[in-house]
Design an enzyme around this catalytic site. Structure first.
Site, PDB file in Angstrom:
ATOM      1  N   THR A  27       0.877  -1.178   0.000  1.00 22.49           N
ATOM      2  CA  THR A  27       0.000   0.000   0.000  1.00 22.49           C
ATOM      3  C   THR A  27       0.912   1.226   0.000  1.00 22.49           C
ATOM      4  O   THR A  27       2.134   1.096   0.162  1.00 22.49           O
ATOM      5  CB  THR A  27      -0.897   0.054   1.259  1.00 22.49           C
ATOM      6  OG1 THR A  27      -0.076   0.328   2.405  1.00 22.49           O
ATOM      7  CG2 THR A  27      -1.651  -1.249   1.477  1.00 22.49           C
ATOM      8  N   ALA A  56       3.261  -0.864   4.617  1.00 23.22           N
ATOM      9  CA  ALA A  56       2.562   0.359   5.025  1.00 23.22           C
ATOM     10  C   ALA A  56       3.624   1.453   5.149  1.00 23.22           C
ATOM     11  O   ALA A  56       4.675   1.227   5.760  1.00 23.22           O
ATOM     12  CB  ALA A  56       1.860   0.138   6.351  1.00 23.22           C
ATOM     13  N   ILE A  82       7.560  -1.914   6.896  1.00 21.05           N
ATOM     14  CA  ILE A  82       7.531  -0.454   6.857  1.00 21.05           C
ATOM     15  C   ILE A  82       8.163   0.088   5.576  1.00 21.05           C
ATOM     16  O   ILE A  82       9.340  -0.136   5.311  1.00 21.05           O
ATOM     17  CB  ILE A  82       8.248   0.146   8.097  1.00 21.05           C
ATOM     18  CG1 ILE A  82       7.653  -0.428   9.391  1.00 21.05           C
ATOM     19  CG2 ILE A  82       8.186   1.664   8.075  1.00 21.05           C
ATOM     20  CD1 ILE A  82       6.161  -0.192   9.574  1.00 21.05           C
ATOM     21  N   LYS A  83       7.336   0.818   4.834  1.00 19.76           N
ATOM     22  CA  LYS A  83       7.838   1.429   3.596  1.00 19.76           C
ATOM     23  C   LYS A  83       8.473   2.771   3.931  1.00 19.76           C
ATOM     24  O   LYS A  83       7.841   3.632   4.564  1.00 19.76           O
ATOM     25  CB  LYS A  83       6.666   1.681   2.653  1.00 19.76           C
ATOM     26  CG  LYS A  83       6.678   0.859   1.399  1.00 19.76           C
ATOM     27  CD  LYS A  83       5.545   1.346   0.541  1.00 19.76           C
ATOM     28  CE  LYS A  83       5.502   0.621  -0.759  1.00 19.76           C
ATOM     29  NZ  LYS A  83       4.406   1.124  -1.592  1.00 19.76           N
ATOM     30  N   VAL A  84       9.706   2.941   3.494  1.00 17.87           N
ATOM     31  CA  VAL A  84      10.448   4.169   3.782  1.00 17.87           C
ATOM     32  C   VAL A  84      11.009   4.701   2.461  1.00 17.87           C
ATOM     33  O   VAL A  84      11.721   3.978   1.760  1.00 17.87           O
ATOM     34  CB  VAL A  84      11.632   3.875   4.746  1.00 17.87           C
ATOM     35  CG1 VAL A  84      12.433   5.137   5.033  1.00 17.87           C
ATOM     36  CG2 VAL A  84      11.150   3.240   6.035  1.00 17.87           C
TER      37      VAL A  84
END
Ligand code: E4P
Length: 215
Positions: A27, A56, A82-84
């Site tokens: 997402t 996310a 965790i998308k960074v």
């Protein structure tokens, strides 16, 4: 190659989860903004129906803020990644998260060197955005091939997650290049299943079988 859905639409995810081929979901803030449900509730529901990584994204621009957000997001489900976005702040955050045992997906990657840096900072996944590169008159898939080669050269275990996929050819190329994962919109996944010759074949088999039944 693993197949991820690139959507926050629960109906689409629930449907594909029954196909027996879904390995994860990505997402982003834009995808979540299109849905009516509160994002935490939605992510929790997604985590419950998909047994695989669910990305996310954090929206803070400073490493401490990113880590704070990540600490909240991982409480939603054990499969949250965790998308960074790649940046110096992002690298710092990925290193801190990786040291805490939290998986990260480095997003908005547009060059092979950005991917290498993300891998060095401990990212579990790197996401080259091929469609957006194509839109800017670059051949997006070229950087996927380069990242795969670099990761092979140095035995890097970070997974190459091809993102911003716009058509079935992107998926075929990703598989040929040895990418680990392709994430795609529901529409592209539907296109992958379909072939006009399959439709004609089924129609003809049924018509011929009807003749057998009637004797
Ligand atoms: C992937 O993780 C991103 O959410 C996505 O693939 C971006 O795709 P877009 O360029 O079609 O917005």
């Amino acid at each position: 190659m693993k197949i991820f859905l690139d959507t926050a639409n629960f109906e689409e995810i629930k449907e594909v989860a029954t196909w027996g081929i879904l390995d994860g979901v990505t997402t982003n803030p834009t995808l979540l903004s299109k849905e009516k449900e509160d994002y935490k509730t939605l992510l929790k529901k997604i985590c419950e129906v998909v047994d695989g990584p669910i990305s996310a994204e954090v929206v803070s621009l400073d490493p401490d803020g990113m880590v704070r957000e990540a600490s909240e997001l991982v409480k939603i489900g054990k499969n949250i990644v965790i998308k960074v976005p790649i940046s110096t702040e992002g690298l710092k955050a990925m290193r801190m998260l990786s040291d805490k045992g939290i998986k990260t997906n480095c997003t908005l990657v547009f060059s092979p060197i950005q991917a290498l840096l993300a891998a060095k900072a401990g990212a579990s996944f790197v996401s080259p955005f091929v469609g957006r590169l194509d839109d800017a008159s670059h051949i997006g898939m070229e950087i996927v091939g380069q990242i795969v080669t670099i990761f092979q050269n140095y035995d890097i275990s970070t997974e190459v997650l091809v993102a911003s996929i716009r058509n079935p050819l992107h998926v075929v190329d990703a598989a040929l290049m040895g990418a680990d994962i392709a994430t795609m919109p529901f529409k592209v996944l539907q296109q992958l299943v379909k072939h006009p010759l399959t439709d004609v074949g089924i129609k003809n088999f049924l018509a011929d079988w009807e003749k057998v039944r009637k004797g």
